[in-house]
Design a protein around this motif. Structure first.
Motif, mmCIF file in Angstrom:
data_model
loop_
_atom_site.group_PDB
_atom_site.id
_atom_site.type_symbol
_atom_site.label_atom_id
_atom_site.label_comp_id
_atom_site.label_asym_id
_atom_site.label_seq_id
_atom_site.Cartn_x
_atom_site.Cartn_y
_atom_site.Cartn_z
ATOM 1 N N SER A 116 0.862 -1.177 0.000
ATOM 2 C CA SER A 116 0.000 0.000 0.000
ATOM 3 C C SER A 116 0.899 1.228 0.000
ATOM 4 O O SER A 116 1.784 1.343 0.860
ATOM 5 N N ALA B 122 -8.838 5.553 -12.290
ATOM 6 C CA ALA B 122 -9.070 4.706 -11.113
ATOM 7 C C ALA B 122 -9.505 3.336 -11.609
ATOM 8 O O ALA B 122 -10.311 3.227 -12.541
ATOM 9 N N GLU C 58 -8.296 -1.218 -11.374
ATOM 10 C CA GLU C 58 -7.479 -2.281 -10.801
ATOM 11 C C GLU C 58 -6.746 -3.009 -11.916
ATOM 12 O O GLU C 58 -7.021 -2.801 -13.103
ATOM 13 N N LEU D 34 -4.080 -5.382 -8.032
ATOM 14 C CA LEU D 34 -3.666 -4.005 -7.756
ATOM 15 C C LEU D 34 -4.848 -3.072 -7.938
ATOM 16 O O LEU D 34 -5.537 -3.108 -8.962
ATOM 17 N N ARG D 35 -5.060 -2.226 -6.928
ATOM 18 C CA ARG D 35 -6.048 -1.147 -7.034
ATOM 19 C C ARG D 35 -5.297 0.180 -7.081
ATOM 20 O O ARG D 35 -4.318 0.353 -6.362
ATOM 21 N N TYR D 36 -5.781 1.098 -7.903
ATOM 22 C CA TYR D 36 -5.102 2.391 -8.034
ATOM 23 C C TYR D 36 -6.138 3.493 -8.216
ATOM 24 O O TYR D 36 -7.254 3.276 -8.683
ATOM 25 N N ASP D 37 -5.713 4.695 -7.843
ATOM 26 C CA ASP D 37 -6.556 5.887 -8.005
ATOM 27 C C ASP D 37 -5.606 7.065 -8.074
ATOM 28 O O ASP D 37 -4.938 7.396 -7.087
ATOM 29 N N GLY D 38 -5.513 7.705 -9.261
ATOM 30 C CA GLY D 38 -4.529 8.763 -9.398
ATOM 31 C C GLY D 38 -4.916 9.806 -10.411
ATOM 32 O O GLY D 38 -5.850 9.627 -11.202
ATOM 33 N N ARG E 20 1.771 5.511 -1.882
ATOM 34 C CA ARG E 20 1.330 6.719 -2.571
ATOM 35 C C ARG E 20 2.522 7.390 -3.230
ATOM 36 O O ARG E 20 3.610 7.468 -2.648
ATOM 37 N N VAL F 58 -0.888 9.547 -6.952
ATOM 38 C CA VAL F 58 -1.382 8.195 -7.239
ATOM 39 C C VAL F 58 -1.354 7.391 -5.950
ATOM 40 O O VAL F 58 -0.307 7.287 -5.291
ATOM 41 N N ALA F 59 -2.504 6.827 -5.579
ATOM 42 C CA ALA F 59 -2.585 5.895 -4.445
ATOM 43 C C ALA F 59 -2.763 4.499 -5.003
ATOM 44 O O ALA F 59 -3.545 4.287 -5.950
ATOM 45 N N MET F 60 -2.041 3.529 -4.431
ATOM 46 C CA MET F 60 -2.106 2.161 -4.945
ATOM 47 C C MET F 60 -2.139 1.182 -3.789
ATOM 48 O O MET F 60 -1.602 1.447 -2.703
#
Length: 813
Positions: free
Chosen positions: A658, A703, A705, A687-691, A660, A678-680
């Motif tokens: 986890s 955003a 996976e 893998l989940r991501y949101d950036g 950033r 970017v947060a992962m």
């Protein structure tokens, strides 16, 4: 005269009445208990030991019953006994040879502790200063019922015995103890994890000549061992040795049970075992047959027993298709075929003559094939001449020497060569260049005396050479070794890629072991040559290491690596320093230096030796680093500044991370990046991501996976957003000016275009392309292993556009 006779008769009658009255009083339990307690106070107990008796009943002339006995010392209770029943004849308790008819113990709890002085329960009696011996003690019949025992080997190591039932007769304790054991049965819990209860049962006898258990049985829920054993108490007389006989059969012995007691043993599989030992005269012969899965093993041998007999040892053994991972939890998987033979004879073992050999054929250890490996020794007058020959994969091993194993301080000498060992194929070209298809050959020799850290005196040397197909040899390294007075000194040197790597290593073989690596030097090692590149990139630097302990959970180590400036084509590294520390299983890393016109830094820690390694990146930074040039993309050159933090674990199967990434104002070629975030989160393969990233030419947010570690990598964009994107600025096309706004989803699986499956669904919001206003639009595109297809629709102020797209990625279509 008659008067005196009457007085004597009256006195005798009174005395007789007094004795009879006393005996009668002793039959009353309170009186008997009081007297028993008084007599207990006269027992020769050690200081601090107390014996309590709750109740005494019975006939003092022929038998007593004692109830609720307690034995204590200053540390607590040693034993409690619910009842003890004795039957005896007073006439047999007088004199040197004493005998009891019956002893019955019913319901007892005993707890014994072992310390530096031995077992505490063995010290309950005061030591006698009378060294004179003599006499004996016998019990016609003994019975123990419901006895529980706890033996404390250490504070966290206990042996428990529950419900011990024992019946025996003719027990005699004197110079030689003898007894006949009618039956014994108990449940035993040795130190084990998980708890492993053993069910024990046996009968037998102890005679002046033999110990006999016939039969005996040890069983668990999964295992059963049974057999018989007759062991001589002395091996002096041949007629006694001749009675030696042991038979043990395991049907089966579950390795899961063995692993509970010995954690190093693998815990799967059932071992079938049949072992027998017999004697004829002074000659003992034995045979063991074993089976574990497909593995088979046989062992046969013989020797002479008794004082003063000549040394004679004959052994033959074969093992077929044994997987060492089936026996040892830490061993590699394999397939071993082993034969062992020995024939030694002489006045004593130290003076014997003969041969012994161990041979592996058609075997495998891990992924390494051992075609043939032979260790042979010839023993004569205390000296063993050794010869080692082996073919391992494409490599060979040859060594010879000698050892004197029976001297008070053994001495030895060995010399040999090893060539083409597994894992060295790439080293010789790396060290000496690929010309002539070289292979690595290691020559070694060492000699010395002593095998313990205290006594060892050793000197040795190893030389490394690259041997080419025409027989030419190029030295590529050497190492010297000296061991004396618990100190180890080693000086390795490698000639690597036109340069040199050397160091001085010293160690102290104390407890714990300490070590230090000093004067570590990297001198002009060509990085380009190591990477099979024609671009020269000499690397120089220094390294040190200092530590104590070898077990990762206990070791304390500090190391440093400092590299001078490195230029590899257009890439530059400037004076990078890395500090590593290890303390009781926790590792830390600090790295800093210059990279491609900027600075890099890293601070991280973790527990790399845990069953599932964990780590935390406290701070990882690149500050104005020219990433484009570093990655071989000069069109994306420019200073980039970013920060990374995160933590996770990384085992063979359990993987998680986890973190950033934050991007500060940067430039990639002509693209000005204002900020990014970017947060992962990685869990297993998912893998989940949101950036998002904001540039001078618009913003992009994603955003979703993915499965980047899967055999077929995949990514899914669940939510994508583009705001005011200027494709002309991003692509370096001054004649193209756009302001695109839209929402999209996408997915892709695969690595190459001809094997990839991908999909894009785009919804275009009001946007502008050059002077054209687009009110809305939609695009559905798919890529199926090189075949591209889709539909595009746009609604503009000047008209609508509807088109169907079909094509292929092959040949750029």
């Amino acid at each position: 005269m008659n008067r005196w006779l009457r007085r004597i008769l009256l006195a005798g009658a009174a005395l007789l009445l007094l004795v009879a009255g006393a005996v009668a009083l002793l039959q009353i339990p309170p009186v008997a208990t009081w007297l028993g307690r008084q007599l207990a106070g006269l027992a020769p107990l050690a200081p601090g030991v107390e014996l309590e008796i709750g109740r005494v009943s019975g006939n003092w002339l022929s038998g007593l019953a004692l109830e609720n006995l307690r034995l204590r010392n200053e540390r607590g209770e040693l034993a409690t006994i619910r009842s003890v029943r004795l039957r005896y004849d007073l006439r047999n308790l007088a004199g040197a040879d004493r005998r009891i008819r019956e002893l019955v113990v019913d319901g007892a709890r005993v707890r014994a502790r072992r310390d530096s002085a031995g077992w505490d329960i063995a010290r309950v009696l005061r030591q006698s200063t009378d060294t004179a011996g003599g006499g004996s003690f016998a019990i016609d019949r003994v019975e123990l019922r419901g006895v529980d025992l706890v033996a404390e080997l250490a504070p966290d190591s206990l042996i428990r015995v529950e419900n011990l039932q024992l019946r025996a007769h003719d027990l005699a304790l004197g110079e030689t103890a003898t007894a006949t054991l009618d039956t014994v049965h108990a449940r035993v819990l040795p130190p084990s994890d998980p708890p492993l209860w053993l069910d024990l049962a046996a009968r037998g006898e102890v005679t002046p000549e033999l110990f006999r258990l016939d039969p005996f049985r040890v069983a668990t829920r999964r295992s059963e061992l049974a057999g018989r054993a007759v062991l001589p108490r002395s091996y002096k007389l041949p007629r006694i040795v001749d009675q030696l006989s042991v038979q043990v059969a395991a049907t089966p012995l579950a390795l899961e049970d063995v692993a509970a007691v010995l954690p190093a043993v693998a815990g799967e599989g059932d071992l079938q075992l049949d072992a027998r030992v017999e004697a004829e005269g002074r000659r003992a012969t034995g045979r063991i047959l074993a089976r574990l899965g497909e593995a088979r093993a046989t062992l046969e041998g013989s020797t002479l027993l008794g004082p003063g007999v000549p040394a004679e040892y004959q052994v033959t053994s074969t093992i077929r298709h044994l997987d060492p991972a089936r026996l040892s939890a830490g061993a590699p998987a394999g397939d071993l075929n082993v034969s062992v033979g020995a024939d030694l004879r002489g006045p004593t073992l130290a003076e014997s003559q003969g041969t012994a050999e161990i041979r592996l054929t058609d075997s495998r250890v891990g992924a390494t094939a051992v075609r043939d490996l032979l260790l042979r020794t010839e023993l004569d007058a205390g000296r063993a001449d050794l010869e080692l020959r082996g073919l391992v994969e494409k490599g060979r091993i040859r060594a010879s020497g000698w050892v004197r194993p029976f001297d008070s301080i053994p001495s030895y000498r060995l010399a040999g060569t090893a060539a083409r060992l597994p894992g060295t194929d790439s080293l010789a070209p790396l060290l000496a260049g690929a010309a002539g298809d070289p292979f690595l050959e290691i020559g070694f020799r060492f000699s010395g005396s002593g095998i313990s850290a205290k006594d060892a005196q050793v000197r040795g040397r190893a030389d490394l050479a690259a041997v080419r197909s025409d027989g030419g040899r190029t030295p590529v390294g050497a190492a010297t070794l000296a061991v004396a007075d618990r100190r180890v000194d080693a000086r390795p040197e490698l000639l690597v890629a036109g340069g040199r790597v050397s160091a001085n290593l010293t160690a102290r073989l104390d407890q714990p072991v300490s070590y230090e690596l000093r004067r570590g030097v990297i001198d002009s090692v060509d990085l380009g040559r190591l990477l099979a590149d024609t671009v020269a990139a000499p690397v120089s630097g220094r390294f040190t290491l200092r530590g104590q302990g070898t077990a990762p959970a206990e070791a304390n180590v500090v190391a440093r690596l400092a590299l001078d400036e490195i230029r590899y084509g257009a890439r530059r590294v400037e004076q990078v320093t890395a500090d590593v520390r290890l303390a009781e299983g926790r590792a830390g890393l600090a790295l800093r230096g210059g990279l491609q016109g900027g600075r890099i830094g890293l601070e991280a820690e973790g527990r790399p030796f845990d069953s599932v390694p964990t780590f935390a990146v406290r701070r990882a930074t690149i500050d104005t680093v020219d990433l484009g040039t570093l990655l071989g993309r000069p069109d994306l050159g420019g200073p980039v500044t970013a920060r990374l933090t995160g933590s996770g674990r990384w085992g063979e199967e359990d993987r998680a991370f986890s973190g950033r990434v934050r991007i500060e104002p940067s430039r990639l070629g002509h693209i000005e990046v204002q900020r990014g975030d970017v947060a992962m989160a990685l869990a297993g393969e998912r893998l989940r991501y949101d950036g998002s990233v904001v540039t001078a030419a618009g913003a992009l947010a994603l955003a979703g996976e993915g499965r980047p570690l899967a055999e077929t990598p995949a990514i899914v964009v669940r939510r994508g957003r583009a705001d005011s994107l200027d494709l002309g600025a991003l692509l370096g096309r001054p004649n193209l000016a756009t302001r695109l706004d839209g929402r999209f989803t996408a997915s892709a699986a695969g690595v190459t275009l001809d094997s990839m499956r991908a999909r894009l669904a785009l919804q275009l919001l009001p946007s502008r392309v050059n002077q054209a206003d687009i009110q809305s639009g939609r695009a559905e595109l798919t890529l199926d292993r090189g075949a591209l297809s889709g539909d595009i629709r746009m609604d503009a102020a000047d008209g609508d556009l509807v088109t169907r797209l079909d094509g292929s990625t092959a040949g750029g279509r």
